[in-house]
Scaffold this active site. Structure first.
Site, PDB file in Angstrom:
ATOM      1  N   PHE A 141      84.361  29.125  39.464  1.00 45.50           N
ATOM      2  CA  PHE A 141      83.807  30.716  40.520  1.00 45.50           C
ATOM      3  C   PHE A 141      84.137  31.869  39.011  1.00 45.50           C
ATOM      4  CE2 PHE A 141      88.789  31.246  39.746  1.00 45.50           C
ATOM      5  CZ  PHE A 141      88.964  32.300  39.269  1.00 45.50           C
ATOM      6  N   LYS A 142      84.802  31.497  37.539  1.00 45.48           N
ATOM      7  CA  LYS A 142      84.552  32.299  36.821  1.00 45.48           C
ATOM      8  C   LYS A 142      83.050  32.633  36.666  1.00 45.48           C
ATOM      9  CE  LYS A 142      89.246  32.315  36.589  1.00 45.48           C
ATOM     10  NZ  LYS A 142      90.044  31.708  35.075  1.00 45.48           N
ATOM     11  N   ASP A 143      82.456  32.087  36.593  1.00 45.41           N
ATOM     12  CA  ASP A 143      81.115  31.811  36.632  1.00 45.41           C
ATOM     13  C   ASP A 143      80.473  33.221  37.402  1.00 45.41           C
ATOM     14  OD1 ASP A 143      80.366  29.988  34.764  1.00 45.41           O
ATOM     15  OD2 ASP A 143      79.998  28.753  36.129  1.00 45.41           O
ATOM     16  N   MET A 150      81.499  36.499  35.618  1.00 45.20           N
ATOM     17  CA  MET A 150      80.806  36.366  34.117  1.00 45.20           C
ATOM     18  C   MET A 150      79.495  36.497  33.890  1.00 45.20           C
ATOM     19  SD  MET A 150      83.982  35.974  31.707  1.00 45.20           S
ATOM     20  CE  MET A 150      85.393  35.411  31.883  1.00 45.20           C
ATOM     21  N   THR A 191      88.326  30.762  32.608  1.00 44.80           N
ATOM     22  CA  THR A 191      87.973  31.300  31.965  1.00 44.80           C
ATOM     23  C   THR A 191      86.738  31.177  30.573  1.00 44.80           C
ATOM     24  OG1 THR A 191      89.635  32.584  32.940  1.00 44.80           O
ATOM     25  CG2 THR A 191      88.776  33.937  30.844  1.00 44.80           C
TER      26      THR A 191
END
Length: 473
Positions: free
Chosen positions: A110-112, A115, A143
Site C-alpha cells: 500500500f505504500k506505493d 509514495m 516503506t
C-alpha cells in the site's frame, strides 16, 4: 493552506515547503493550520472521477500552492495504468468485511499509493527551486522499497534507507537491496526498526547537519504522504456507496480497519473523517508489538525498548514508537503546542505519558478503537478467509481482518485496508495454508538478483560519514 508544527515553533509553511522539510525545525510534526472540509454535494460530485482525478481534487485542498494543472499532471503520472495495474478494487470476503485493494503498485504494498505521488511531487518542487534533496528514511519493510522504486534514477534526489538487519522478509530485502541505481543507498542497521527511526530523527533534529546535507524525509512524518493516503479513504467510501440510492448515500457511514505500526495510515483516515467523510469507526489493528493498542485501550502510551520489540510474522508493524501519534495528540489536547511538548517531555523523562482522563473521547469524539492480533490469529485468519472466499491475504491484512471482526455493526460496512500482496510473505502463507504461492518469472528474477547493501552498527557517527560521503550537493 499553511502548515504549522505540533510544538508551535518555526514559521508556517506552504505544502511544497512542508514536502521538502519533513520533520519541523522544533522537532515537531507539520499539520494543516486547519483541515479542509468536504460537504456532501462536493463528495457526490466526485463519484464519477477516476483515481488520478479524485487525487487531484483531494490533494488540491492541501497543495494550494501548486497550480491545478500541474497538480493534475503529477497525479496522472503517479496513478497511471503503467504504474498501477488496477484502480483500488474493493473485494468482499464474507462476514460483512470488504478488502480495499491498495497493493497493485510496483512493490506490491500500500505504500506505493502515496509514495508514487511523493516521488512526482518532490521532483516537481526541486525543479522549481533548483535544489537537491537527500532522503534519509527508516523502514520496517514496505516503506523503503516503495520509496526507492518511486525515487530511483531521479537526478535531484538521493535515498539513504535504513532497515533493521534480519527483520524483514526475504522478498522485502530483495525489493530494496537488488536496486543498483546510483542514487539509492541501502543501509542495514544492527538493531530494530525503532533504532533506525531514532537515527533518522537524530539527524533531522541536527539543523546544521540537515541543512548542510540537504536532508529530507519520505516516511510518514512527511505530511505529503499522509495527505496522499487520505485520497483512498474517499475513493473507498465512494465505491462502497456506489450501489446505494442517492437518498441513502448522504451521510452513510462505513468503518475502516487499518493494520498500524507507525500510526501513519490510520492518521490519514483520521484526517478524512475530520474533513467530513462519513466514517463511523477507525479500527486500529496491532500485532504483538501492541503499544498503540495499549494506548487506545488504557490512555497510557509507553513505548518499548528495542530489546522488547518482537520479531513477528507481520514485520512491517514491528514498531514500538509510533511517529505519527503526535499529530493525533495535537488534536486531542485542543491543538495546544505547549501540552504536546509537555507530553513528549514526560515521555523523555519517565518513559510514558498519560491521557487516561481523555480515554472516552478516543472512540466517542474521534472514532478510534483498537485490538491486537497474534501469530496464531494471523494463521487462523488467513485460513478462514481463504476457505470462505478463495482470497489469500498477507499477514498484516490478516491482522486487520482479525481485529475488524470485534467491531462489526449491522448496517455499517467494514472496509479493511489491504497492506501487501501475500507473495511478499510466502513463508507465513505456506505455514497457514500448506501451499507455496507461485511466483512470476519477474518475481523469481527479483529474488535471485544480486543485492547491494551496507551493514553498520547502530551508530550515528558511522551513518553521518556515509551521508557526507555520498550526498548530493
Amino acid at each position: 493552506m499553511q502548515y504549522i508544527s505540533t510544538r508551535g515553533g518555526g514559521e508556517p509553511k506552504t505544502y511544497s515547503e512542508a514536502l521538502l522539510e519533513g520533520l519541523a525545525v522544533d522537532g515537531g510534526l507539520l499539520v494543516p493550520e486547519q483541515l479542509p472540509t468536504v460537504d456532501a454535494a462536493t463528495l457526490e460530485s466526485w463519484r464519477g472521477l477516476d483515481y488520478a482525478a479524485l487525487a487531484t481534487e483531494v490533494l488540491g485542498l492541501f497543495a494550494t500552492d501548486i497550480p491545478r494543472d500541474d497538480l493534475a499532471a503529477l497525479c496522472a503520472a503517479a496513478y497511471s495504468p503503467s504504474v498501477f495495474a488496477a484502480p483500488v478494487p474493493l473485494r468482499p470476503i464474507g462476514g460483512g468485511i470488504t478488502l480495499v485493494g491498495l497493493s497493485e503498485g510496483p512493490t506490491l504494498a500500500f505504500k506505493d499509493m502515496a509514495m508514487q505521488f511523493l516521488g512526482q511531487a518532490l521532483e516537481y518542487a526541486l525543479e522549481r527551486t533548483g535544489g537537491v534533496l537527500n532522503i534519509v528514511g527508516a523502514t520496517s519493510g514496505d516503506t523503503g522499497s516503495a520509496a526507492e522504486h518511486a525515487l530511483r534514477g531521479k537526478d535531484r534526489i538521493s535515498v539513504f534507507m535504513l532497515s533493521p538487519q534480519g527483520r524483514m522478509s526475504p522478498f522485502q530485502r530483495a525489493q530494496m537491496y537488488s536496486l543498483q541505481d546510483a542514487n539509492v543507498h541501502n543501509i542495514a542497521v544492527d538493531g530494530v526498526f525503532d533504532d533506525c527511526q531514532n537515527l533518522v530523527k537524530d539527524l533531522a533534529g541536527d539543523l546544521d547537519f540537515k541543512n548542510a546535507q540537504h536532508l529530507g524525509a519520505v516516511n510518514s512524518i512527511n505530511l505529503a504522504r499522509i495527505t496522499a493516503q487520505v485520497v483512498y479513504y474517499f475513493w473507498a467510501w465512494l465505491r462502497a456507496t456506489d450501489g446505494l440510492g442517492s437518498a441513502e448515500r448522504e451521510g452513510f457511514e462505513v468503518s475502516f480497519a487499518v493494520p498500524s505500526g507507525n500510526f501513519g495510515n490510520i492518521l490519514s483516515g483520521f484526517f478524512a473523517r475530520g474533513m467530513g467523510l462519513p466514517i463511523r469507526r477507525l479500527v486500529l489493528a496491532a500485532n504483538e508489538n501492541n503499544v498503540l493498542d495499549e494506548f487506545f485501550r488504557t490512555g497510557v502510551y509507553r513505548p518499548r525498548s528495542a530489546a522488547q520489540t518482537l520479531a513477528t510474522s507481520s514485520p512491517s508493524m514491528d514498531i514500538s514508537k509510533a511517529s505519527n501519534l503526535e499529530r493525533f495528540i495535537y488534536d486531542l489536547v485542543g491543538r495546544d503546542p505547549q501540552r504536546v511538548a509537555q507530553a513528549w517531555d514526560d515521555l523523555a523523562r519517565t518513559g510514558a505519558f498519560d491521557f487516561t482522563a481523555d480515554l472516552p473521547r478516543f472512540a466517542d469524539d474521534f472514532g478510534i478503537v483498537s485490538g491486537t492480533s497474534t501469530h496464531a490469529d494471523r494463521l487462523a485468519t488467513i485460513r478462514a478467509v481463504h476457505e470462505t472466499s478463495g482470497t489469500i491475504i498477507d499477514p498484516h491484512t490478516a491482522d486487520g481482518v482479525k481485529v475488524a471482526g470485534s467491531f462489526l455493526e449491522d448496517g455499517v460496512p467494514m472496509l479493511v485496508l489491504e497492506t501487501a500482496k501475500p507473495e511478499k510473505f510466502g513463508e507465513t502463507i505456506t505455514e497457514a495454508l500448506g501451499i507455496e504461492l507461485p511466483l512470476s518469472d519477474e518475481l523469481k528474477a527479483l529474488l535471485a538478483a544480486p543485492q547491494r547493501v551496507t551493514e553498520i552498527a547502530n551508530d550515528e557517527a558511522t551513518l553521518r560519514t556515509i551521508i557526507e560521503t555520498s550526498a548530493l550537493h
